[in-house]
Design a protein around this motif. Structure first.
Motif: not given
Length: 113
Positions: A28, A31, A34, A37, A45, A57, A60
């Motif tokens: 976390h 980052g 993010a 998405t 990003p 992704c 996480y």
């Protein structure tokens, strides 16, 4: 020959939950949130390649699932096991059947293997 050490202890269960929470915290803070998405089909990003964004992704989301589902279960299991162990000590040398099973499991595996 000394008594075998139990495979599962309250300290080990709580330690595993702590490791999961620490790994999620690192992800976390780094980052990786993010990059979630990618679930909606958006590009990651910061000009990161889509493959790297999807990998971030997945990492996480796996850590998020572990910290919200597995870590609390481990903490509850640690609390229940600690209570069983204390209850077994208070009841006398025999203890409860669950405590005897947990302590006998490593010996049974080594005898059969």
């Amino acid at each position: 020959m000394s008594a075998p050490r139990p495979l599962v202890t309250p300290r080990r269960l709580a330690g595993a939950a702590l490791v999961i929470a620490a790994a999620y915290t690192v992800a976390h803070v780094a980052g990786l949130g993010a990059f979630v998405t990618a679930l909606s089909g958006s590009l990651p990003p910061g000009g990161v390649s889509p493959a790297a964004g999807e990998a971030a992704c997945v990492i996480y989301l796996a850590l998020y699932a572990a910290v919200t589902l597995i870590a609390p279960i481990l903490l509850l299991a640690a609390a229940i096991l600690a209570g069983l162990l204390r209850w077994g000590q208070r009841c006398g040398a025999g203890g409860s059947a669950a405590v005897r099973t947990i302590h006998a499991a490593p010996a049974a595996r080594s005898a059969s293997g």
